[in-house]
Design a protein around this motif. Structure first.
Motif, PDB file in Angstrom:
ATOM      1  N   MET A   9     -27.467 118.333  51.671  1.00 12.67           N
ATOM      2  CA  MET A   9     -26.499 117.233  51.743  1.00 12.67           C
ATOM      3  C   MET A   9     -25.067 117.706  51.973  1.00 12.67           C
ATOM      4  N   SER A  10     -24.692 118.854  51.415  1.00  9.97           N
ATOM      5  CA  SER A  10     -23.312 119.303  51.618  1.00  9.97           C
ATOM      6  C   SER A  10     -23.075 119.673  53.089  1.00  9.97           C
ATOM      7  N   THR A  11     -24.019 120.390  53.702  1.00  4.75           N
ATOM      8  CA  THR A  11     -23.893 120.727  55.123  1.00  4.75           C
ATOM      9  C   THR A  11     -23.924 119.460  55.964  1.00  4.75           C
ATOM     10  N   CYS A  12     -24.789 118.536  55.604  1.00  3.28           N
ATOM     11  CA  CYS A  12     -24.905 117.272  56.337  1.00  3.28           C
ATOM     12  C   CYS A  12     -23.585 116.503  56.303  1.00  3.28           C
ATOM     13  N   LEU A  52     -26.391 120.807  64.881  1.00  2.00           N
ATOM     14  CA  LEU A  52     -25.583 121.733  64.097  1.00  2.00           C
ATOM     15  C   LEU A  52     -26.208 121.995  62.726  1.00  2.00           C
ATOM     16  N   CYS A  53     -26.725 120.952  62.086  1.00  2.93           N
ATOM     17  CA  CYS A  53     -27.382 121.136  60.784  1.00  2.93           C
ATOM     18  C   CYS A  53     -28.622 122.015  60.922  1.00  2.93           C
ATOM     19  N   GLN A  54     -29.389 121.811  61.986  1.00  6.04           N
ATOM     20  CA  GLN A  54     -30.590 122.611  62.211  1.00  6.04           C
ATOM     21  C   GLN A  54     -30.222 124.087  62.430  1.00  6.04           C
ATOM     22  N   GLU A  55     -29.213 124.344  63.220  1.00  2.00           N
ATOM     23  CA  GLU A  55     -28.796 125.720  63.489  1.00  2.00           C
ATOM     24  C   GLU A  55     -28.256 126.384  62.226  1.00  2.00           C
ATOM     25  N   HIS A  56     -27.490 125.654  61.441  1.00  2.00           N
ATOM     26  CA  HIS A  56     -26.953 126.162  60.176  1.00  2.00           C
ATOM     27  C   HIS A  56     -28.105 126.519  59.242  1.00  2.00           C
ATOM     28  N   ALA A  57     -29.085 125.630  59.135  1.00  2.00           N
ATOM     29  CA  ALA A  57     -30.251 125.873  58.277  1.00  2.00           C
ATOM     30  C   ALA A  57     -31.067 127.058  58.777  1.00  2.00           C
ATOM     31  N   PRO A  59     -23.656 131.193  56.539  1.00  2.00           N
ATOM     32  CA  PRO A  59     -22.573 130.868  57.479  1.00  2.00           C
ATOM     33  C   PRO A  59     -21.254 130.505  56.806  1.00  2.00           C
ATOM     34  N   SER A  60     -21.296 129.976  55.586  1.00  2.00           N
ATOM     35  CA  SER A  60     -20.057 129.596  54.911  1.00  2.00           C
ATOM     36  C   SER A  60     -19.221 130.816  54.512  1.00  2.00           C
TER      37      SER A  60
END
Length: 137
Positions: A23-26, A103-108, A117-118
């Motif tokens: 949820m935070s990335t989303c 973007l969420c998929q790539e981050h995950a 990534p953060s």
């Protein structure tokens, strides 16, 4: 840098439409996609350019609504580094139609491979990430 794994391309570890898993990335991605993109691009770039640099370029491109062109090139690079399938359609189509989900998929995907990534390229992990031969850490 194409990676030859000697077998079929790999599946993504997360589906394109599972952006609500973190949820935070989303939330960050929906409100400020330039942050998520910058984090992804810094890792894919292996720290050659900072998250801030990528995020600013992305933000500027948002003003003329063509940021998806920039981000689809990084999706392609990420796929090539890890030998991932180009799905559900072409990289540019995914980013044009479903930018936040992409973007969420790539981050995950980066997180599932041991990157954070953060924290950027330098501090992305305390343990050795799952790095293909084309990347060095």
């Amino acid at each position: 840098m194409n990676v030859d794994y000697g077998h079929r391309p790999q599946q993504w570890s997360h589906d394109l439409c599972n952006c609500g898993e973190n949820m935070s990335t989303c939330c960050i991605t929906w409100c400020l996609p330039c942050i998520t993109f910058g984090q992804i691009a810094e890792i894919v770039d292996e720290g050659r350019n900072s998250c801030l640099c990528h995020g600013v370029v992305y933000g500027l491109l948002m003003t003329i609504q063509c940021q998806w062109v920039y981000s689809c090139t990084y999706r392609k690079r990420l796929r090539q580094k890890f030998g991932l399938l180009e799905e559900p359609c072409g990289d540019c189509c995914v980013h044009y139609c479903c930018q936040p989900c992409a973007l969420c998929q790539e981050h995950a995907e980066l997180k599932s491979r041991g990157f954070d990534p953060s924290k950027g390229w330098i501090g992305s992990t305390t343990t050795a990430p799952q790095v293909p031969p084309s990347m060095t850490k």
